[in-house]
Design a protein around this motif. Sequence first.
Motif, short mmCIF file in Angstrom:
data_model
loop_
_atom_site.label_atom_id
_atom_site.label_comp_id
_atom_site.label_asym_id
_atom_site.label_seq_id
_atom_site.Cartn_x
_atom_site.Cartn_y
_atom_site.Cartn_z
N LEU A 142 0.83 -1.20 0.00
CA LEU A 142 0.00 0.00 0.00
C LEU A 142 0.86 1.25 0.00
O LEU A 142 0.58 2.21 -0.69
CB LEU A 142 -0.90 0.00 1.24
CG LEU A 142 -1.90 -1.16 1.33
CD1 LEU A 142 -2.56 -1.18 2.71
CD2 LEU A 142 -2.96 -1.05 0.25
N ILE A 143 1.89 1.23 0.82
CA ILE A 143 2.80 2.38 0.94
C ILE A 143 4.22 1.84 0.99
O ILE A 143 4.50 0.88 1.70
CB ILE A 143 2.49 3.20 2.21
CG1 ILE A 143 1.18 3.97 2.04
CG2 ILE A 143 3.62 4.16 2.53
CD1 ILE A 143 0.73 4.70 3.30
N GLN A 144 5.07 2.47 0.22
CA GLN A 144 6.49 2.14 0.28
C GLN A 144 7.27 3.43 0.04
O GLN A 144 7.12 4.06 -1.01
CB GLN A 144 6.89 1.10 -0.77
CG GLN A 144 8.35 0.71 -0.67
CD GLN A 144 8.80 -0.20 -1.80
OE1 GLN A 144 8.34 -0.04 -2.92
NE2 GLN A 144 9.65 -1.14 -1.50
N THR A 145 8.08 3.79 0.99
CA THR A 145 8.84 5.03 0.84
C THR A 145 10.05 5.01 1.77
O THR A 145 10.28 4.03 2.51
CB THR A 145 7.94 6.25 1.16
OG1 THR A 145 8.64 7.46 0.85
CG2 THR A 145 7.54 6.27 2.62
N SER A 146 10.82 6.06 1.73
CA SER A 146 11.97 6.23 2.63
C SER A 146 12.05 7.70 3.01
O SER A 146 11.63 8.58 2.26
CB SER A 146 13.27 5.77 1.95
OG SER A 146 13.50 6.54 0.79
N PHE A 147 12.58 7.95 4.18
CA PHE A 147 12.65 9.34 4.66
C PHE A 147 13.61 9.42 5.84
O PHE A 147 14.01 8.39 6.40
CB PHE A 147 11.26 9.84 5.09
CG PHE A 147 10.53 8.90 6.02
CD1 PHE A 147 10.75 8.92 7.38
CD2 PHE A 147 9.63 7.99 5.51
CE1 PHE A 147 10.08 8.06 8.22
CE2 PHE A 147 8.95 7.11 6.35
CZ PHE A 147 9.18 7.15 7.71
N VAL A 157 2.82 10.13 6.20
CA VAL A 157 2.96 9.42 4.93
C VAL A 157 1.56 9.03 4.48
O VAL A 157 0.85 8.32 5.19
CB VAL A 157 3.84 8.16 5.06
CG1 VAL A 157 4.02 7.50 3.70
CG2 VAL A 157 5.19 8.51 5.66
N GLY A 158 1.16 9.54 3.32
CA GLY A 158 -0.18 9.25 2.84
C GLY A 158 -0.19 8.71 1.44
O GLY A 158 0.81 8.80 0.71
N SER A 159 -1.30 8.11 1.09
CA SER A 159 -1.44 7.58 -0.26
C SER A 159 -2.88 7.74 -0.69
O SER A 159 -3.81 7.54 0.10
CB SER A 159 -1.03 6.10 -0.28
OG SER A 159 -1.07 5.61 -1.60
#
Lengths: 177, 117
Positions: A142-147, A157-159
Amino acid sequence: MQTRYGKLLIALFCLMLALPAVAQQAPRAEASTGTHLFQVVVLIGSKEMAKPSTDVPDNARAAIEDIGQFLPYKSYRMVDTALIRSAGQGRGVMAGPDGRDYIVQLRYTKTGTTGKIFVSDFELLDPSRNANPTLIQANPTLIQTSFEVDLRETIVVGSSKLNGGGEALIVLFTAVQ
Amino acid sequence: MTNHRRPQRDEIRELLRQGDPAGSDTALEADDVARMRRRIMAEAATHRTPFFRPMPTFATAAMVVLMLVIGWTFLRSDDPVTPVESAIESDRRTRQIQFSTPGGTRIIWLLDSEFEV
């Protein structure tokens, strides 16, 4: 002279045998002392007016009020919250909407001595998507990110769909300690 | 009744000297001893072990290199993380934007063509 070199080689061989054990012990020691605690709050943002959730943690409530003036959603419903203590990587199961389970997993490193944390992999997964043959894209992510995040900072973090319509899945990620 | 007399210490010493096959030899002269010593020292000097012996040195170096390689391999293989398969498929259109609210909250937003709650 020959026996001296023989003893030296035997000592080096014993050191070589002991080195893997030392190498295995080192990360354990780091893991026992270098853990971090993360709070993950999953929200559903909707353009429909709804009664706001009352059981939202204080830090999440402040972030919701902040993004509420910025995002086009009228209500935010809390789905689940989780605390994950980790030493580099962590994984947890959270309740998703409609009785489904979400899996949250992360991998991070501490950057230098500034206290910042680089989350190289943050993922929110819906494993039920793999078992649903009606979905064309059976991708559970559903969500994949880095920060990068500071201690006690909350990252949102939204989608949503490309046009931003309908509902949105929102994760409030806080590095607690 | 037979009376056995125990031999005295001096008598035993005398008997041993009489039975010693080298007892009649005389000691070496001082010149002979000195000559033998010089000869032995000269031979030892000609066969002195060299300071640098290639084989043990190379064997030690090889052992150290092997030890470092094995240690490095264990350090590298200690990461139990299995690579995560890329979640973004080729025909799945996603777009990521990052911004901050006036209150300072950072937002990472993923626009996903296949998004579904």
